[in-house]
Write a protein that holds these residues in place. Structure first.
Motif, PDB file in Angstrom:
ATOM      1  N   VAL A   9       0.819  -1.272  -0.207  1.00 28.39           N
ATOM      2  CA  VAL A   9      -0.071   0.024   0.045  1.00 28.39           C
ATOM      3  C   VAL A   9       0.957   1.177   0.170  1.00 28.39           C
ATOM      4  N   ARG A  10       0.612   2.203  -0.909  1.00 25.84           N
ATOM      5  CA  ARG A  10       1.412   3.504  -0.856  1.00 25.84           C
ATOM      6  C   ARG A  10       0.280   4.756  -1.080  1.00 25.84           C
ATOM      7  N   PRO A  11       0.707   5.889  -0.391  1.00 30.36           N
ATOM      8  CA  PRO A  11      -0.253   6.781  -0.952  1.00 30.36           C
ATOM      9  C   PRO A  11      -0.274   7.432  -2.311  1.00 30.36           C
ATOM     10  N   LEU A  12      -1.383   7.717  -2.688  1.00 32.30           N
ATOM     11  CA  LEU A  12      -1.079   8.411  -4.119  1.00 32.30           C
ATOM     12  C   LEU A  12      -0.063   9.627  -3.975  1.00 32.30           C
ATOM     13  N   PRO A  13       0.488   9.646  -5.263  1.00 34.76           N
ATOM     14  CA  PRO A  13       1.287  10.986  -5.217  1.00 34.76           C
ATOM     15  C   PRO A  13       0.709  12.377  -5.366  1.00 34.76           C
ATOM     16  N   ALA A  14       1.383  13.360  -4.884  1.00 34.29           N
ATOM     17  CA  ALA A  14       0.927  14.660  -5.407  1.00 34.29           C
ATOM     18  C   ALA A  14       1.059  14.642  -7.165  1.00 34.29           C
ATOM     19  N   GLU A  56      -8.371   7.714  -2.689  1.00 31.69           N
ATOM     20  CA  GLU A  56      -7.920   6.634  -1.657  1.00 31.69           C
ATOM     21  C   GLU A  56      -8.811   6.845  -0.293  1.00 31.69           C
ATOM     22  N   SER A  57      -8.794   5.795   0.525  1.00 26.95           N
ATOM     23  CA  SER A  57     -10.028   5.702   1.840  1.00 26.95           C
ATOM     24  C   SER A  57      -9.120   5.099   2.808  1.00 26.95           C
ATOM     25  N   ALA A  58      -9.614   5.465   3.758  1.00 27.18           N
ATOM     26  CA  ALA A  58      -9.142   4.687   5.078  1.00 27.18           C
ATOM     27  C   ALA A  58     -10.342   4.886   6.084  1.00 27.18           C
ATOM     28  N   VAL A  68     -10.451  10.772  -0.013  1.00 29.28           N
ATOM     29  CA  VAL A  68      -9.979  11.758  -0.503  1.00 29.28           C
ATOM     30  C   VAL A  68      -9.766  11.479  -2.079  1.00 29.28           C
ATOM     31  N   GLY A 113       5.448  14.700  -1.664  1.00 26.50           N
ATOM     32  CA  GLY A 113       5.590  13.511  -0.844  1.00 26.50           C
ATOM     33  C   GLY A 113       6.897  12.889  -0.726  1.00 26.50           C
ATOM     34  N   PHE A 114       6.994  11.835   0.101  1.00 25.16           N
ATOM     35  CA  PHE A 114       8.294  11.229   0.776  1.00 25.16           C
ATOM     36  C   PHE A 114       8.156   9.836   0.409  1.00 25.16           C
ATOM     37  N   ALA A 115       8.998   9.302   0.012  1.00 27.06           N
ATOM     38  CA  ALA A 115       8.941   7.654  -0.085  1.00 27.06           C
ATOM     39  C   ALA A 115      10.599   7.229   0.513  1.00 27.06           C
TER      40      ALA A 115
END
Lengths: 123, 123
Positions: A9-14, A56-58, A68, A113-115
């Motif tokens: 799982v990764r957040p969507l990028p900007a 994406e959701s939580a 969002v 973002g940061f990864a």
């Protein structure tokens, strides 16, 4: 909505400006009442909207959920609002699925973002 | 961040314009590494920032987390960004707590909410 992937799982990028975010915060009623099936269908339908960028959701189990959704412009948000299945779902949401929700539509002015650097692993 | 209340969980309401939302989507590393204690402290500190309106969070267990924070204006966001403990936490976040995160800062153009009519119940 759903996540069918086995990838980490990764957040969507900007995204590159300009873009908008729709924040949907909600608390569900008890029981499913057809929510899961409809959410899965809308999850597919929104991908067909020109100007849709991603969502994406939580949700805390039994608690607050936040989804969002990102769109290129207000016109894309309006296209999605006017889709019949989406309008039906909004009505059913107020009738059955949600104790309460709040929607905020906002124009993104900055995103980054940061990864973490990580060694390759087999999945 | 934390929710110490016994009241029913409800999404934050939409605020009167103008206001901004900061969307923070993240995936944590494993383990706590002092995260919980720092998050609790920041949860209190942010309430002292002039122009802070509220924040709420959700995280899928072991998965994506989304925190949305609301501020009256960009100056309030900058005040919060410049707080020493917050800057330290951002550094520690990149060093230890997060596999990846994305931040979107956005100006809200429209907000509205829904809450179900409900009979009074004892808690």
């Amino acid at each position: 909505m759903s996540d069918h992937s086995d990838a980490p799982v990764r957040p969507l990028p900007a995204f590159e400006l300009p873009y908008y975010v729709v924040v949907f915060s909600s608390v569900r009623t008890e029981g499913d009442h057809g929510y899961g099936e409809t959410a899965g269908r809308l999850d597919e339908l929104v991908r067909e909207i020109p100007g849709y960028l991603g969502h994406e959701s939580a949700r805390k189990p039994g608690g607050l959920g936040i989804t969002v959704s990102y769109f290129r412009d207000v016109a894309a948000i309006e296209r999605w609002r006017s889709v019949g299945d989406h309008r039906d779902a909004q009505r059913q949401g107020r009738a059955e699925w949600y104790e309460a929700y709040t929607v905020h539509v906002a124009e993104v002015v900055r995103g980054h973002g940061f990864a973490r650097e990580r060694s390759e692993r087999s999945e």
